[in-house]
Design an enzyme around this catalytic site. Structure first.
Site, PDB file in Angstrom:
ATOM      1  N   CYS A   1       0.805  -1.247  -0.098  1.00 15.73           N
ATOM      2  CA  CYS A   1      -0.124  -0.047  -0.037  1.00 15.73           C
ATOM      3  C   CYS A   1       0.893   1.054  -0.005  1.00 15.73           C
ATOM      4  O   CYS A   1       1.685   1.549   1.008  1.00 15.73           O
ATOM      5  CB  CYS A   1      -0.828   0.015   1.235  1.00 15.73           C
ATOM      6  SG  CYS A   1      -1.708   1.511   1.582  1.00 15.73           S
ATOM      7  N   GLY A   2       0.729   2.060  -1.009  1.00 14.35           N
ATOM      8  CA  GLY A   2       1.480   3.350  -1.042  1.00 14.35           C
ATOM      9  C   GLY A   2       1.171   4.251  -0.076  1.00 14.35           C
ATOM     10  O   GLY A   2       2.151   5.124   0.366  1.00 14.35           O
ATOM     11  N   HIS A   3      -0.162   4.328   0.454  1.00  8.33           N
ATOM     12  CA  HIS A   3      -0.532   5.358   1.605  1.00  8.33           C
ATOM     13  C   HIS A   3       0.215   5.013   3.041  1.00  8.33           C
ATOM     14  O   HIS A   3       0.821   5.628   3.786  1.00  8.33           O
ATOM     15  CB  HIS A   3      -2.029   5.334   1.678  1.00  8.33           C
ATOM     16  CG  HIS A   3      -2.684   6.119   0.612  1.00  8.33           C
ATOM     17  ND1 HIS A   3      -2.411   7.218   0.209  1.00  8.33           N
ATOM     18  CD2 HIS A   3      -3.651   5.408  -0.213  1.00  8.33           C
ATOM     19  CE1 HIS A   3      -3.126   7.524  -0.804  1.00  8.33           C
ATOM     20  NE2 HIS A   3      -3.918   6.470  -1.077  1.00  8.33           N
ATOM     21  N   CYS A   4       0.336   3.469   3.100  1.00  7.74           N
ATOM     22  CA  CYS A   4       0.938   3.115   4.083  1.00  7.74           C
ATOM     23  C   CYS A   4       2.515   3.083   4.057  1.00  7.74           C
ATOM     24  O   CYS A   4       3.129   3.737   5.191  1.00  7.74           O
ATOM     25  CB  CYS A   4       0.843   1.396   4.244  1.00  7.74           C
ATOM     26  SG  CYS A   4      -0.822   0.924   4.202  1.00  7.74           S
TER      27      CYS A   4
END
Length: 529
Positions: free
Chosen positions: A65-68
């Protein structure tokens, strides 16, 4: 001698075994790995962490996950700052893709999800700005709210504390002064205060009502039996319930007598402003614990946005009690995430949507006319009559679409997939998904290999930016085959993500002629020989 020696050996073994158990338990208590100051949780120690740490913020994440990944350094910094200040709050993280049992028990809807646990129970969900300072500020507020709940012991008399009703009273804070009310309201909560003696019918009704509203509602409950508070608030102290909406000036009073149903309705109907400003504190309640349809204005910082908000307030005064109204300021973190979820960009502001919170996502309805109080009221009436079509977010239609893998967006799904006379293979993907990236070259190779099949379309759609009616995805990538003669019965691909497997899947389900370039090439080589 042999018997005595045998007894000694048995006693020694039992003693060693007992010591082993003690040390094993002690080791288990400390059996937490830390990564940059953040506790690493697994299925094996998840419940141990909940029981060991009174105040625990857990990030449920996915490695792809990029946001993570973007959150990681800020989350680590927050953990380090809290540790340096000797805070009671511990930050932890759990890989939801591998620790599936713990993840499943938390009903996750996306990544990252940050949940705050108090004494082993979920207390609230963080939906604010993903920076160290913002998270710490929010956590301090949650800690103070939790401390208010712990002031139960001072709100019940000795007989009540010994009874089964003590738990209800345990969520009540004793309010001794107006300054104390202000301090609680500064935390961003709506405060409900019982004014009067802690005995009798009204007191029991009030205690029972408080038990129905958990901390995730953003409501605080208290009791006062001090004359100075009665006088300042303007009540007699004979059982009135005063509801403060985040300010001393914004209050509603429920006079005695009342029953449980009347008190419950009083709280529900007055807990919000006429127009709610969406914040990280009230978002979990609005979209989770007490989900109801909302007319939301997504606004920016221009004059036109101010005008739109005035029109919303006018409409809200007319429709008060029939539907909730809210304002989402695009430049605030939680509202920005909501706008992204709904599919509204900054250059489109201001925009009006009706949102119906559902189990997994929203049903959305868009106001297509200019924003005026008249149009908003008309928009609502059409919604109530069931005359509005649901709105689905979509990217713009691509100007050029000449690659072997065709790009589909929400606006073109009907035309390119459902209305098409071709067989269609389509991949629903997410740009940040590692599995999708790994598949990309293979998927393109399949499209090139079968490009002479004029009645076959191989396509892809960014499922994070485009919505399709009736499609509920549980992961990425998801691939469907739509046969030309059964578009209402798509077939999900569940095989290996290899070129050979995909091609065979297409051939097995195709209703049109498939021309395979690899077979043609091998036939040409055979003829040459």
């Amino acid at each position: 001698f042999n018997i005595r020696e045998r007894k000694i050996q048995i006693m020694l073994k039992l003693f060693c075994f007992t010591l082993l158990l003690v040390f094993s338990f002690a080791a288990t208590q400390e059996d937490f790995i830390r990564d940059d100051g953040v506790l690493v949780l697994k299925d094996s120690n998840y419940h141990l962490a909940l029981s060991k740490f009174d105040y625990l913020l857990i990030e449920f994440y996915a490695p792809w996950c990029g946001h993570c990944k973007k959150l990681a350094p800020e989350y680590a910094r927050a953990a380090q700052l809290l540790e340096e200040s000797q805070s009671k709050i511990i930050l932890a993280k759990l890989d939801a893709t591998t620790e599936t049992h713990s993840a499943a028990s938390n009903n996750l809807q996306g990544y990252p999800t940050l949940k705050f646990f108090v004494k082993g129970k979920e207390y609230s969900e963080y939906m604010g700005e993903r920076t160290a300072n913002a998270m710490i500020q929010w956590l301090k507020g949650q800690l103070e709210l939790a401390a208010l709940s712990d002031s139960a012991k001072s709100t019940t008399d000795e007989s009540a504390s010994a009874s089964s009703s003590a738990d209800a009273g345990s969520m009540l804070a004793t309010v001794t002064s107006v300054d104390e009310i202000k301090r609680i309201l500064d935390l961003g909560v709506t405060l409900i205060v019982f004014s009067g003696p802690k005995n009798g019918l009204l007191w029991n009704i009030y205690k029972e009502a408080t038990a129905k509203f958990g901390p995730e509602t953003g409501l605080g409950f208290g009791v006062t039996f001090f004359e100075n508070v009665y006088k300042a608030v303007g009540v007699s102290g004979k059982g009135e319930v005063v509801l403060f909406k985040q300010s001393l000036d914004k209050k509603k009073v429920l006079e005695a007598p009342y029953d449980a149903a009347k008190l419950h309705d009083f709280i529900l109907n007055n807990q919000h402003e006429v127009v709610i400003h969406i914040t990280s504190q009230n978002a979990p309640m609005l979209f989770g614990t007490d989900p109801k349809p909302l007319i939301i204005l997504f606004r920016g910082i221009k004059t036109i946005d101010d005008s739109a908000e005035k029109q919303l307030y006018k409409a809200a005064e007319t429709l008060s009690g029939r539907i909730r109204f809210a304002v989402a300021n695009y430049h605030e973190a939680v509202a920005n995430r909501l706008a992204d979820l709904v599919g509204i960009t900054e250059d489109e502001l201001p925009k009006i949507r009706i949102l119906e919170p559902e189990e997994v996502e929203f049903s959305k309805y868009a106001l297509s006319k200019d924003i005026s109080s008249t149009n908003i009221i008309e928009f609502f009436e059409e919604y109530k009559k069931g005359k509005l079509k649901k709105h689905y977010k979509s990217e713009d239609i691509p100007i050029a679409n000449v690659d072997p893998v065709k790009v589909v967006v929400g606006k073109t799904f009907q035309q390119m997939v459902l209305d098409s006379t071709k067989d269609v293979l389509i991949e629903f993907y997410a740009p940040w998904c590692g599995h999708c990236k790994a598949l990309e070259a293979t998927y393109e190779s399949v499209a090139k290999r079968l490009k002479k099949s004029t009645d076959l379309r191989i396509a892809k759609i960014d499922a994070t930016e485009n919505e399709v009616e009736g499609i509920k995805l549980t992961g990425y990538p998801t691939i469907f085959f739509y046969p030309s003669n059964k578009k209402d019965q798509p077939i999900e691909y569940k095989g290996d993500r290899t070129e050979r497997s995909l091609v065979n899947f297409i051939k097995d389900h195709a209703t049109t002629k498939i021309i395979d370039a690899e077979i043609d090439s091998s036939m040409l080589k055979t003829e040459e020989l």
